[in-house]
Design a protein around this motif. Structure first.
Motif, short mmCIF file in Angstrom:
data_model
loop_
_atom_site.label_atom_id
_atom_site.label_comp_id
_atom_site.label_asym_id
_atom_site.label_seq_id
_atom_site.Cartn_x
_atom_site.Cartn_y
_atom_site.Cartn_z
N LEU A 83 83.29 60.46 -7.64
CA LEU A 83 83.51 59.41 -8.64
C LEU A 83 84.97 59.28 -9.04
CD1 LEU A 83 80.44 59.69 -11.04
CD2 LEU A 83 81.05 57.80 -9.54
N GLN A 84 85.65 60.39 -9.22
CA GLN A 84 87.05 60.34 -9.62
C GLN A 84 87.89 59.61 -8.57
OE1 GLN A 84 88.84 64.18 -10.27
NE2 GLN A 84 90.75 63.31 -11.02
N GLN A 85 87.64 59.89 -7.29
CA GLN A 85 88.37 59.20 -6.22
C GLN A 85 88.04 57.72 -6.19
OE1 GLN A 85 86.79 61.98 -3.31
NE2 GLN A 85 88.89 62.61 -2.77
N LEU A 86 86.76 57.37 -6.39
CA LEU A 86 86.37 55.96 -6.41
C LEU A 86 87.08 55.20 -7.54
CD1 LEU A 86 82.54 55.85 -5.66
CD2 LEU A 86 84.39 54.86 -4.33
N TYR A 87 87.16 55.83 -8.71
CA TYR A 87 87.84 55.18 -9.83
C TYR A 87 89.32 54.95 -9.53
CZ TYR A 87 83.78 55.64 -12.88
OH TYR A 87 82.54 55.51 -13.44
N GLN A 88 89.91 55.80 -8.71
CA GLN A 88 91.31 55.62 -8.33
C GLN A 88 91.47 54.53 -7.27
OE1 GLN A 88 92.43 59.57 -7.13
NE2 GLN A 88 92.91 60.21 -9.23
N LEU A 89 90.46 54.37 -6.42
CA LEU A 89 90.57 53.43 -5.30
C LEU A 89 90.08 52.02 -5.61
CD1 LEU A 89 89.30 55.82 -2.46
CD2 LEU A 89 91.66 55.08 -2.88
N LEU A 90 89.17 51.89 -6.56
CA LEU A 90 88.58 50.58 -6.87
C LEU A 90 89.04 50.10 -8.24
CD1 LEU A 90 84.95 51.25 -5.60
CD2 LEU A 90 86.74 49.92 -4.45
N PRO A 91 88.99 48.78 -8.47
CA PRO A 91 89.35 48.28 -9.80
C PRO A 91 88.44 48.87 -10.88
CG PRO A 91 89.09 46.47 -8.24
CD PRO A 91 88.61 47.71 -7.55
N SER A 92 88.98 49.09 -12.06
CA SER A 92 88.17 49.66 -13.14
C SER A 92 87.17 48.64 -13.68
CB SER A 92 89.06 50.17 -14.28
OG SER A 92 89.83 49.11 -14.81
N GLU A 93 87.44 47.36 -13.46
CA GLU A 93 86.51 46.30 -13.87
C GLU A 93 86.33 45.35 -12.70
OE1 GLU A 93 86.21 44.94 -17.57
OE2 GLU A 93 87.12 46.67 -18.53
N LEU A 94 85.15 45.39 -12.12
CA LEU A 94 84.82 44.54 -10.98
C LEU A 94 83.39 44.06 -11.12
CD1 LEU A 94 85.33 43.42 -8.03
CD2 LEU A 94 84.40 45.61 -7.24
N THR A 95 83.18 42.78 -10.93
CA THR A 95 81.83 42.22 -10.89
C THR A 95 81.70 41.48 -9.57
OG1 THR A 95 81.91 41.90 -13.28
CG2 THR A 95 80.15 40.77 -12.10
N LEU A 96 80.66 41.79 -8.82
CA LEU A 96 80.41 41.18 -7.52
C LEU A 96 79.00 40.61 -7.53
CD1 LEU A 96 81.42 40.78 -4.55
CD2 LEU A 96 80.50 43.05 -4.08
N TRP A 97 78.91 39.29 -7.40
CA TRP A 97 77.61 38.62 -7.40
C TRP A 97 77.21 38.35 -5.95
CZ3 TRP A 97 81.49 36.98 -10.81
CH2 TRP A 97 81.22 37.19 -12.16
N VAL A 98 76.05 38.85 -5.54
CA VAL A 98 75.53 38.65 -4.19
C VAL A 98 74.26 37.82 -4.32
CG1 VAL A 98 74.83 39.75 -2.04
CG2 VAL A 98 76.50 40.88 -3.53
N ASP A 99 74.38 36.53 -4.09
CA ASP A 99 73.24 35.62 -4.22
C ASP A 99 73.02 34.89 -2.91
OD1 ASP A 99 72.84 36.13 -6.99
OD2 ASP A 99 74.49 34.79 -7.48
N PRO A 100 71.80 34.40 -2.69
CA PRO A 100 71.59 33.58 -1.50
C PRO A 100 72.58 32.41 -1.51
CG PRO A 100 69.49 34.14 -2.48
CD PRO A 100 70.56 34.60 -3.45
N TYR A 101 73.26 32.22 -0.40
CA TYR A 101 74.20 31.13 -0.17
C TYR A 101 75.58 31.33 -0.80
CZ TYR A 101 69.66 29.10 0.83
OH TYR A 101 68.39 28.89 1.28
N GLU A 102 75.77 32.36 -1.64
CA GLU A 102 77.09 32.54 -2.25
C GLU A 102 77.33 33.99 -2.67
OE1 GLU A 102 78.84 29.65 -5.14
OE2 GLU A 102 79.02 31.43 -6.40
N VAL A 103 78.52 34.46 -2.36
CA VAL A 103 78.98 35.77 -2.83
C VAL A 103 80.32 35.53 -3.52
CG1 VAL A 103 79.68 38.12 -2.15
CG2 VAL A 103 77.85 36.95 -0.91
N SER A 104 80.43 35.99 -4.75
CA SER A 104 81.67 35.81 -5.49
C SER A 104 81.98 37.05 -6.30
CB SER A 104 81.58 34.57 -6.39
OG SER A 104 80.44 34.63 -7.22
N TYR A 105 83.21 37.13 -6.77
CA TYR A 105 83.61 38.31 -7.52
C TYR A 105 84.60 37.94 -8.61
CZ TYR A 105 88.19 38.30 -5.27
OH TYR A 105 89.45 37.95 -4.85
N ARG A 106 84.78 38.90 -9.52
CA ARG A 106 85.78 38.77 -10.57
C ARG A 106 86.34 40.16 -10.81
NH1 ARG A 106 83.45 37.52 -16.10
NH2 ARG A 106 83.11 39.74 -15.96
N ILE A 107 87.65 40.27 -10.86
CA ILE A 107 88.30 41.53 -11.20
C ILE A 107 88.84 41.38 -12.62
CG2 ILE A 107 90.21 43.10 -10.70
CD1 ILE A 107 89.82 42.38 -7.73
#
Length: 168
Positions: free
Chosen positions: A97-121
């Motif tokens: 977990l500690q490594q993941l927190y260093q490698l990924l944004p601390s605030e990320l939302t990823l929506w995976v829906d039929p026909y569309e994938v979007s994200y917000r950092i």
């Protein structure tokens, strides 16, 4: 012989969600790749584990005829708390977990829906589209409060939509 479901809405087959899951997996993998701390082999193992986990997680929550149904369930979220699906896939390559927190944004939302994938950092970031496909049948989203639309309520300015492509 074809199987017929009368009165029951059946979920789609695995193949129907392949492009959406591939876009989501490619995006998260690219975030790990940009830090340069994860080898290509590790990224391949992580990508395979994440693809398998998302496919399993979404298999009874994928409704192409109603793309927004179940959108909250399919939302991948890091908000000072790691999404368990990402954490599980990362454990396959020895990332804690500690490594993941260093490698990924601390605030990320990823929506995976039929026909569309979007994200917000970030909480106030723009929503960016990673993948978009033509809808086979018209889907009206007017007036629907989807997971993503609820997050946009209360904004003082409209978000900008960007298209990001991910290559492997």
């Amino acid at each position: 012989m074809s199987q017929r479901w009368s009165g029951v809405s059946s979920c789609s087959s695995r193949a129907d969600m392949v492009p959406e899951i591939a876009a989501a997996v490619g995006f998260v993998s690219s975030l790990l790749r940009t830090r340069g701390c994860v080898s290509e082999h590790q990224l391949q193992v992580f990508s395979g584990a994440l693809q398998e986990a998302l496919t399993e997680h979404y298999k009874h929550h994928w409704f192409p005829e109603k793309p927004f149904k179940g959108s909250g369930y399919r939302c991948i979220r890091i908000n000072h708390k790691m999404d368990p699906i990402i954490s599980k896939a990362a454990s396959q390559i020895g990332l804690n977990l500690q490594q993941l927190y260093q490698l990924l944004p601390s605030e990320l939302t990823l929506w995976v829906d039929p026909y569309e994938v979007s994200y917000r950092i970030g909480e106030d970031g723009s929503i960016c589209v990673l993948y978009e496909a033509a809808v086979a049948t018209p889907v009206s989203s007017y007036g629907m409060l989807t997971c993503k639309n609820q997050m946009m309520l209360g904004r003082t300015s409209p978000s900008k939509n960007y298209m990001m492509t991910v290559s492997s």
